[in-house]
Design an enzyme around this catalytic site. Structure first.
Site, PDB file in Angstrom:
ATOM      1  N   ASN A   1       0.937  -1.129   0.133  1.00 52.09           N
ATOM      2  CA  ASN A   1      -0.007  -0.147  -0.021  1.00 52.09           C
ATOM      3  C   ASN A   1       1.084   1.095   0.051  1.00 52.09           C
ATOM      4  O   ASN A   1       1.278   1.441   1.020  1.00 52.09           O
ATOM      5  CB  ASN A   1      -0.922  -0.032   1.082  1.00 52.09           C
ATOM      6  CG  ASN A   1      -1.771   1.087   1.226  1.00 52.09           C
ATOM      7  OD1 ASN A   1      -1.764   1.926   0.569  1.00 52.09           O
ATOM      8  ND2 ASN A   1      -2.832   1.007   2.368  1.00 52.09           N
TER       9      ASN A   1
ATOM     10  N   HIS B   1     -12.968   2.952   0.218  1.00 55.96           N
ATOM     11  CA  HIS B   1     -12.763   1.881   1.015  1.00 55.96           C
ATOM     12  C   HIS B   1     -13.300   0.525   0.744  1.00 55.96           C
ATOM     13  O   HIS B   1     -14.093  -0.300   1.289  1.00 55.96           O
ATOM     14  CB  HIS B   1     -13.524   2.274   2.621  1.00 55.96           C
ATOM     15  CG  HIS B   1     -12.778   3.549   3.192  1.00 55.96           C
ATOM     16  ND1 HIS B   1     -13.861   4.446   3.820  1.00 55.96           N
ATOM     17  CD2 HIS B   1     -11.645   3.937   3.705  1.00 55.96           C
ATOM     18  CE1 HIS B   1     -13.053   5.139   4.434  1.00 55.96           C
ATOM     19  NE2 HIS B   1     -11.768   4.844   4.195  1.00 55.96           N
TER      20      HIS B   1
ATOM     21  N   ARG C   1      -2.441  -2.144  -3.567  1.00 52.86           N
ATOM     22  CA  ARG C   1      -3.750  -1.329  -3.422  1.00 52.86           C
ATOM     23  C   ARG C   1      -3.803  -0.029  -4.257  1.00 52.86           C
ATOM     24  O   ARG C   1      -2.510   0.897  -4.164  1.00 52.86           O
ATOM     25  CB  ARG C   1      -3.851  -1.048  -1.805  1.00 52.86           C
ATOM     26  CG  ARG C   1      -5.010   0.035  -1.756  1.00 52.86           C
ATOM     27  CD  ARG C   1      -4.889   0.912  -0.379  1.00 52.86           C
ATOM     28  NE  ARG C   1      -6.112   1.664  -0.206  1.00 52.86           N
ATOM     29  CZ  ARG C   1      -6.094   2.742   0.322  1.00 52.86           C
ATOM     30  NH1 ARG C   1      -4.918   3.163   0.821  1.00 52.86           N
ATOM     31  NH2 ARG C   1      -7.202   3.419   0.427  1.00 52.86           N
TER      32      ARG C   1
ATOM     33  N   GLU D   1      -8.148  -5.233   5.302  1.00 49.42           N
ATOM     34  CA  GLU D   1      -7.848  -4.945   3.598  1.00 49.42           C
ATOM     35  C   GLU D   1      -6.503  -5.505   3.372  1.00 49.42           C
ATOM     36  O   GLU D   1      -6.866  -5.899   2.000  1.00 49.42           O
ATOM     37  CB  GLU D   1      -7.575  -3.307   3.751  1.00 49.42           C
ATOM     38  CG  GLU D   1      -9.008  -2.655   3.908  1.00 49.42           C
ATOM     39  CD  GLU D   1      -8.835  -1.219   3.998  1.00 49.42           C
ATOM     40  OE1 GLU D   1      -8.389  -0.753   5.313  1.00 49.42           O
ATOM     41  OE2 GLU D   1      -9.117  -0.465   3.219  1.00 49.42           O
TER      42      GLU D   1
ATOM     43  N   ARG E   1     -12.130  15.649   7.826  1.00 50.72           N
ATOM     44  CA  ARG E   1     -13.157  16.181   6.518  1.00 50.72           C
ATOM     45  C   ARG E   1     -14.499  16.349   6.940  1.00 50.72           C
ATOM     46  O   ARG E   1     -15.090  15.676   7.663  1.00 50.72           O
ATOM     47  CB  ARG E   1     -13.083  15.048   5.496  1.00 50.72           C
ATOM     48  CG  ARG E   1     -11.719  14.609   4.946  1.00 50.72           C
ATOM     49  CD  ARG E   1     -12.122  13.655   3.788  1.00 50.72           C
ATOM     50  NE  ARG E   1     -10.769  13.038   3.353  1.00 50.72           N
ATOM     51  CZ  ARG E   1     -10.747  11.797   3.306  1.00 50.72           C
ATOM     52  NH1 ARG E   1     -11.412  10.857   3.869  1.00 50.72           N
ATOM     53  NH2 ARG E   1      -9.363  11.649   2.994  1.00 50.72           N
TER      54      ARG E   1
END
Ligand code: ADP
Length: 400
Positions: free
Chosen positions: A7, A182, A93, A387, A243
């Site tokens: 990743n 995601h 990823r 993940e 955010r």
């Protein structure tokens, strides 16, 4: 077969080695501050549990970072591999696959070009992800590589869910639409959720709440994602660490005018200086601090946590309506797996669905555990996302 999962960010590179057959984690680690002063690598041999090694070492670029990772993995004393030939494939990823990639794919030149083509949709992420691909290719030229996209799982959304009500030309010319992110986590957790609830994946209505620093909700019906809260970019939807999530788009121009900023400046504020960090009056973006603040009477910490939970509950309500019901609700990621406080606050809104919280179960910490009472009309679980394992599974499925 051992799978190396990569990743790669612009200045960091996370890695794991997973045995695909046993699904056992053999090693994991992280390179940080690549291309900067003070770069360092953390490495853990998980096969023998020899503990964490930390080393500061210059990493001018990602090639150097990958070569350090490969040396650590094959180190005589603490490595988990005798040689690089024991890595059967590399799973990368990749954040944005646009509309082009609806599943994971084996990486070839054409795939690299296609990932570059959609890079303007994720200008911070896709180029960094591709640097990781190039660095691995240079050092392991014969090893197959697979791209696993954050957006792919959401590509099953129907038009009515992914189209914005904007002039169609913006979609036609620039592919402006909801993509969602995601996806690897939503896919992994929705499958686990159906399994623990004793339902068939293709006959189950699930709402997955991935609540981490970045946070999103998805509605998964009969094995397919039908809606998700993040949009063209990860800014839309839930209130997150920094955010804003959903807001009136007119606010951007309004603030830009008042503060003499550009639209890009305001969007940067919406991404980096908003969310629970802003609502807590700058106290923290981390829920451990916010919970502590809440319990000690800090009114802004309370506001931040309350607004966060309220927004999650609103999404659960709207996705229940979208699917005309829900069988299972799953909480995952840093907050979803660890904060019984936040889970309880969200579940408080779900009485109308017949959800009843099991307070004792909710306080437990386990990779998979039920947090609603056994007779609750809708089952609710906390499920640890993984993940990297999901990327390893996808990679193995394509190369074996
Ligand atoms: P990301 O991958 O988006 O960076 P994570 O899924 O790792 O995020 O989640 C990180 C967040 O999880 C932290 O910022 C913090 O808010 C929250 N978190 C982690 N551990 C706990 C805990 N024990 N209690 C409450 N919140 C926690």
């Amino acid at each position: 077969m051992n799978i190396l999962v990569i990743n790669c960010g612009s200045s960091s590179l996370k890695f794991q080695v997973i045995n695909a057959e046993s699904e056992k984690l053999l090693a994991k680690g992280l390179c940080e501050r690549i291309g900067m002063d003070g770069s360092c690598i953390t490495y853990e041999n998980k096969a023998d549990d020899t503990g964490k090694e930390f080393k500061e070492v210059p990493m001018p670029d990602h090639n150097k970072a990958v070569s350090l990772v490969l040396s650590a993995l094959t180190n005589e004393k603490t490595g988990v591999l005798k040689s690089l030939s024991e890595i059967g494939a590399v799973g990368h990823r990749i954040v944005h696959g646009g509309e082009k990639f609806t599943t994971s794919v084996i990486i070839n030149d054409e795939v690299v070009e296609a990932i570059k083509e959609v890079s303007d949709l994720a200008p911070l992420h896709n180029p960094a992800n591709l640097i990781g691909v190039d660095a691995c290719k240079a050092l392991m030229p014969g090893t197959p590589m697979v791209a696993v996209f954050d957006t792919a799982f959401h590509q099953t959304m129907p038009e009515k869910a992914y189209m914005y009500a904007l002039p169609l030309d913006y979609y036609r010319k620039y592919k402006v639409r909801r993509y969602g992110f995601h996806g690897t986590s939503h896919s992994f957790v929705s499958k686990e959720a159906a399994k623990v609830a004793g339902k068939a994946y293709d006959d189950c209505k699930t709402i997955v709440c991935h609540l981490g620093n970045g946070a999103s909700v998805s509605a998964v019906m009969n094995g397919k994602c039908v809606d998700t809260s993040m949009g063209l970019t990860p800014l839309e939807g839930l209130i997150m660490g920094t955010r804003s999530g959903d807001l009136d788009p007119a606010i951007i121009d309004f603030i830009a005018g008042k503060e003499n900023l550009t639209a890009a400046d305001v969007v940067s504020i919406l991404n980096k200086k908003s969310g629970v960090f802003a609502l807590s009056d700058g106290l923290s973006s981390d829920f451990r601090d916010l919970e502590e603040g809440y319990l000690s009477g800090n009114k802004y910490a309370k506001l931040a946590v309350d607004a966060f939970c309220y927004r999650v509950a609103k999404y659960i309500g709207s996705y229940t309506a979208s699917m005309n019901g829900v069988d299972v609700i799953a909480f995952t990621a840093g907050i979803g797996e660890n904060s019984s406080f936040v889970r309880a606050k969200i579940v408080e809104y779900l009485g109308y669905l017949g959800v009843t919280l099991d307070e004792e179960e909710n306080k437990k910490r386990a990779d998979v555990h039920r947090i609603a009472t056994a007779d609750s009309k809708v089952q609710v679980y906390s499920i640890a996302t993984n993940e990297e394992l999901a990327i390893a599974r996808e990679t193995y499925a394509l190369v074996k």
